[in-house]
Design a protein around this motif. Structure first.
Motif, PDB file in Angstrom:
ATOM      1  N   VAL A  46       0.856  -1.183   0.000  1.00  0.00           N
ATOM      2  CA  VAL A  46       0.000   0.000   0.000  1.00  0.00           C
ATOM      3  C   VAL A  46       0.893   1.234   0.000  1.00  0.00           C
ATOM      4  O   VAL A  46       1.800   1.336   0.831  1.00  0.00           O
ATOM      5  CB  VAL A  46      -0.939   0.032   1.226  1.00  0.00           C
ATOM      6  CG1 VAL A  46      -1.786   1.295   1.205  1.00  0.00           C
ATOM      7  CG2 VAL A  46      -1.820  -1.212   1.270  1.00  0.00           C
ATOM      8  N   LEU A  53      -2.502   2.313   9.274  1.00  0.00           N
ATOM      9  CA  LEU A  53      -1.864   1.243   8.509  1.00  0.00           C
ATOM     10  C   LEU A  53      -1.030   0.341   9.405  1.00  0.00           C
ATOM     11  O   LEU A  53      -0.935  -0.863   9.176  1.00  0.00           O
ATOM     12  CB  LEU A  53      -0.997   1.846   7.404  1.00  0.00           C
ATOM     13  CG  LEU A  53      -1.733   2.513   6.242  1.00  0.00           C
ATOM     14  CD1 LEU A  53      -0.762   3.246   5.345  1.00  0.00           C
ATOM     15  CD2 LEU A  53      -2.517   1.491   5.439  1.00  0.00           C
ATOM     16  N   ASN A  86      -3.015  -2.511  11.016  1.00  0.00           N
ATOM     17  CA  ASN A  86      -3.520  -3.576  10.158  1.00  0.00           C
ATOM     18  C   ASN A  86      -2.395  -4.530   9.777  1.00  0.00           C
ATOM     19  O   ASN A  86      -1.216  -4.197   9.844  1.00  0.00           O
ATOM     20  CB  ASN A  86      -4.157  -2.987   8.890  1.00  0.00           C
ATOM     21  CG  ASN A  86      -5.455  -2.273   9.184  1.00  0.00           C
ATOM     22  OD1 ASN A  86      -6.518  -2.855   9.114  1.00  0.00           O
ATOM     23  ND2 ASN A  86      -5.363  -0.991   9.534  1.00  0.00           N
ATOM     24  N   PHE A 131      -0.741  -5.556   7.193  1.00  0.00           N
ATOM     25  CA  PHE A 131      -0.210  -5.409   5.845  1.00  0.00           C
ATOM     26  C   PHE A 131       1.271  -5.777   5.859  1.00  0.00           C
ATOM     27  O   PHE A 131       1.989  -5.483   6.806  1.00  0.00           O
ATOM     28  CB  PHE A 131      -0.369  -3.970   5.345  1.00  0.00           C
ATOM     29  CG  PHE A 131      -1.803  -3.537   5.228  1.00  0.00           C
ATOM     30  CD1 PHE A 131      -2.734  -4.366   4.636  1.00  0.00           C
ATOM     31  CD2 PHE A 131      -2.214  -2.311   5.704  1.00  0.00           C
ATOM     32  CE1 PHE A 131      -4.056  -3.977   4.521  1.00  0.00           C
ATOM     33  CE2 PHE A 131      -3.534  -1.903   5.601  1.00  0.00           C
ATOM     34  CZ  PHE A 131      -4.462  -2.751   5.010  1.00  0.00           C
ATOM     35  N   TRP A 142       3.954  -1.061   3.711  1.00  0.00           N
ATOM     36  CA  TRP A 142       3.194   0.104   3.293  1.00  0.00           C
ATOM     37  C   TRP A 142       4.085   1.330   3.369  1.00  0.00           C
ATOM     38  O   TRP A 142       5.116   1.344   4.036  1.00  0.00           O
ATOM     39  CB  TRP A 142       1.949   0.299   4.154  1.00  0.00           C
ATOM     40  CG  TRP A 142       2.205   0.278   5.632  1.00  0.00           C
ATOM     41  CD1 TRP A 142       2.118  -0.800   6.468  1.00  0.00           C
ATOM     42  CD2 TRP A 142       2.624   1.376   6.456  1.00  0.00           C
ATOM     43  NE1 TRP A 142       2.436  -0.458   7.751  1.00  0.00           N
ATOM     44  CE2 TRP A 142       2.756   0.874   7.781  1.00  0.00           C
ATOM     45  CE3 TRP A 142       2.900   2.716   6.217  1.00  0.00           C
ATOM     46  CZ2 TRP A 142       3.157   1.688   8.835  1.00  0.00           C
ATOM     47  CZ3 TRP A 142       3.298   3.520   7.276  1.00  0.00           C
ATOM     48  CH2 TRP A 142       3.406   3.000   8.571  1.00  0.00           C
ATOM     49  N   MET A 199      -9.213   3.738   4.520  1.00  0.00           N
ATOM     50  CA  MET A 199      -8.960   2.359   4.925  1.00  0.00           C
ATOM     51  C   MET A 199     -10.014   1.416   4.359  1.00  0.00           C
ATOM     52  O   MET A 199      -9.717   0.266   4.034  1.00  0.00           O
ATOM     53  CB  MET A 199      -8.928   2.269   6.450  1.00  0.00           C
ATOM     54  CG  MET A 199      -7.750   2.985   7.099  1.00  0.00           C
ATOM     55  SD  MET A 199      -6.144   2.402   6.516  1.00  0.00           S
ATOM     56  CE  MET A 199      -6.217   0.685   7.035  1.00  0.00           C
TER      57      MET A 199
END
Length: 282
Positions: A64, A79, A82, A84, A87, A231
């Motif tokens: 991302v 971010l 989460n 991920f 990012w 988001m």
């Protein structure tokens, strides 16, 4: 002569050095107007640490990437909460659309990553709707050539009561142009089985009651709604899994639907059919 050499050396070093608090924008955008302080603004980068020793570039690439002005700085907190893999949030105070697009062109994305681009705001009246869209379009085309399966979102320009009536008029015209052009561009993306490009509308979400005392930045509730909307787009984009098996351009297994000739039905029947009478013979 020595003074000129020293000055050129310092300018080169400044443009190529990454500092702790960010880096300078120095990539020009030919053919369009530029803001007054273009190339002098520093960009803050918040990102997860990449494992550069990994041989798998897909795992180490950015999943991302978000590019915008100071309104996007608090997205790094959401971010980080989460799950991920990687990012990046690159933002800077006072960054206009030429700074944002020049930085987003150099994004290093996952092959099916998500790129979010802020549609401008600072120096909007100086650029106007046409030059703003010209810069966004150029950036989208560049990203699409490098990452054809990426999901791209362009943020609409939010209200700024402190900027006056001229800004509000330009903001509405610019958002209308961006949304109309992106809707047409997304149809082309679907036609050639690329990723997607969408317009993220903020009207109705960020109202004047969500703006702080300065008339430009959000208050606490405004930042919360702004981040939740982005988001939501990121989660929905990452959950999409399109079936590209019918597209040889993006499919690695070209013979996935191959079958032997003996098992396929013949195109022409083996037994001759009776000759049909034509309508003019009747």
């Amino acid at each position: 002569v020595e003074a000129n050499c020293i000055t050129s050396f310092i300018n080169t070093l400044t443009n190529s050095t990454t500092m702790e608090h960010g880096r300078y924008m120095h990539t020009p955008s030919p053919g369009v107007a530029r803001s007054k302080n273009y190339g002098k603004r520093r960009v803050m980068e918040y990102k997860t640490s990449h494992d550069k020793s990994s041989r798998d570039t897909e795992r180490s690439s950015t999943r991302v990437a978000i590019y915008g002005d100071s309104l996007t700085k608090y997205l790094a907190q959401d971010l980080s909460r989460n799950d991920f893999r990687s990012w990046t949030v690159a933002c800077g105070r006072g960054m206009s659309i030429d700074d944002i697009t020049a930085h987003a062109v150099d994004a290093e994305l996952h092959s099916e990553g998500v790129l979010i681009l802020q549609g401008g705001g600072n120096s909007l009246t100086a650029f106007g709707e046409r030059d703003t869209w010209k810069l966004i379009k150029r950036c989208l085309k560049s990203v699409r050539k490098t990452y054809p399966l990426a999901k791209i979102g362009v943020l609409g320009i939010t209200v700024r009561p402190g900027e006056g009536e001229e800004f509000e008029k330009t903001r509405r015209l610019t958002n209308q142009r961006i949304s109309r052009k992106i809707l047409r561009m997304n149809k082309k993306f679907k036609k050639y089985h690329w990723g997607s490009v969408e317009y993220i509308c903020m009207d109705g979400i960020i109202e004047e009651s969500k703006i702080g005392k300065d008339g430009i930045h959000f208050n606490q509730e405004g930042y919360q709604l702004f981040n939740e909307r982005i988001m939501k787009f990121i989660n929905s984009s990452l959950s999409q899994k399109e079936d590209l098996s019918f597209s040889p351009k993006h499919s690695g297994n070209y013979l996935s639907k191959w079958s032997p000739a003996s098992s396929r039905s013949p195109l022409v029947s083996a037994t001759p059919s009776r000759k049909r009478r034509r309508s003019h013979d009747i």
